[in-house]
Design an enzyme around this catalytic site. Structure first.
Site, PDB file in Angstrom:
ATOM      1  N   LYS A  12     -13.010   9.387   3.450  1.00 47.99           N
ATOM      2  CA  LYS A  12     -13.385   9.848   2.111  1.00 47.99           C
ATOM      3  C   LYS A  12     -12.713   8.989   1.036  1.00 47.99           C
ATOM      4  CE  LYS A  12      -9.725  13.337   2.039  1.00 47.99           C
ATOM      5  NZ  LYS A  12      -9.387  14.764   1.818  1.00 47.99           N
ATOM      6  N   TYR A  69       6.497  -2.540 -24.182  1.00 47.83           N
ATOM      7  CA  TYR A  69       6.206  -1.519 -25.180  1.00 47.83           C
ATOM      8  C   TYR A  69       7.352  -0.519 -25.310  1.00 47.83           C
ATOM      9  CZ  TYR A  69       1.301  -2.923 -25.518  1.00 47.83           C
ATOM     10  OH  TYR A  69       0.136  -3.610 -25.739  1.00 47.83           O
TER      11      TYR A  69
END
EC number: 5.1.1.1
Length: 367
Positions: free
Chosen positions: A35, A256
């Site tokens: 899956k 950042y």
């Protein structure tokens, strides 16, 4: 020159991990769980690599099963969530799929349908996970209804899912198993219970079928590794390269928000990988990476397309040096995706399935 970020997929390692799962439960059959695009590794490529080894595959939904059939995969495919509406039964029959049945409406839909050939059913019991499935006291009636309807279902199995098989504490696992044991005995039902952690560490949970999933891709799902889980091999290596180097004095913020500041004169490497590729933005300073086969760490926040690492103690590293974000470096050194996941306050499943389509998959090994 192409951007250097690549997800290398070792299909020989995938086959090794599947054979390990099979060897741990020689009296069981092992359905290979594919899956979520084979946990981010490539649904069709992984199915083809396991064809001839795995007697059946498992996916979450009809759309995933259709991709396998369109690719020429003929082995049985189990729909782990069953159908989502009754109209899907026509495709289930046409594609020769097996299906989980976990709700009354699915039983009713199946009994109202008139298949030309029986549809194998895995009746799901909620033994304590409390997601899908019939309560144990109601499962027997659903089983009997399906068993008494000729032409509708065949190869009936009971399945369930463990909530805590990965933990050292076995109390709740034993409670779940206890709920299933008497039901299976009364029905004479073959069982499919064991997920990856139970396959690795709970032989008493091995049934007619087991469902190895994340272990196939080299991730250890156990809270405490054991001898079996240490034999798993990484299948995906998320590999990039240094694309720039900065020499900075002590006290300089990097990235950042200036979350990380150079504690000394430092060499900072810029890596072509970021959260726009699926690398977790929540990776903290100190999250390990391999540069030129040596361990170092992320320094500063992960950006969309780049991240920064500390090269101060790897003087040989320079532009073009290999960076392994998880997996196996060219020299053989391994950085576990599980270790990286812990630094991101997540699990390996999230990292592996989160690698985005813009990252090319490069397959090698089994042809």
């Amino acid at each position: 020159m192409a951007r250097p970020l690549i997800a290398d997929i070792d299909l020989d390692a995938l086959r090794h991990n599947y054979l390990l799962a099979r060897s741990l439960a020689p009296d069981s059959q092992a359905v290979a769980v594919l899956k979520a695009d084979a946990y981010g590794h490539g649904l069709v490529a992984c199915a083809r690599a396991l064809a001839g080894l795995a007697p059946a595959f498992a996916v979450a939904c009809l759309e995933e099963a259709e991709v396998l059939r369109e690719a020429g995969i003929t082995a049985p495919v189990v729909l782990l969530e069953g159908i989502f509406e009754a109209s899907e039964l026509e495709r289930v029959e046409a594609l020769g799929l097996w299906m989980a049945v976990h709700s009354d409406w699915q039983v009713e839909a199946l009994l109202a349908y008139r298949p030309a050939r029986p549809i194998p059913v895995w009746l799901k019991v909620d033994s304590g996970m409390h997601r899908l499935g019939f309560a144990p006291e109601r499962a027997e009636a659903a089983w009997q209804r399906l068993a008494a309807a000729p032409g509708h279902a065949c190869d009936l199995h009971l399945m369930s899912h463990f909530a805590t098989a990965d933990l050292v504490d076995r109390h709740y696992l034993e409670r779940q198993m206890g709920r299933l044991a008497s039901l299976a005995e009364r029905l004479g039902a073959p069982l499919c219970l064991a997920n990856s952690p139970a396959t690795l560490a709970c032989p008493e949970a091995h049934g007619a079928w087991n469902r190895p999933g994340v272990m196939l891709y080299g991730s250890d799902p156990l809270e405490a590794a054991n001898a079996a889980s240490r034999r798993l091999l990484p299948v995906m290596t998320l590999r990039s390269a240094i694309i720039a180097v900065r020499d900075l004095p002590a006290g300089e913020p990097v990235g950042y928000g200036g979350r990380w500041t150079t504690p000394r004169p430092s060499r900072i490497g810029v890596v072509a990988a970021g959260y726009g590729d699926g690398y977790d933005r929540h990776a903290v300073d100190g999250t390990p990476v391999l540069v030129a086969g040596r361990r170092t760490a992320i320094a500063g926040k992960v950006s969309m397309d780049m991240l920064t690492v500390d090269l101060t103690d790897i003087p040989e590293a320079d532009i073009g040096s290999e960076v392994v974000l998880w997996g196996r470096a060219a020299g053989g050194e391994v950085l576990s995706v599980d270790e990286v996941a812990r630094h991101c306050d997540t699990i390996s499943y999230t990292l592996l399935t989160g690698v985005l389509p813009r990252v090319p998959r490069r397959y090698h090994g089994h042809s």
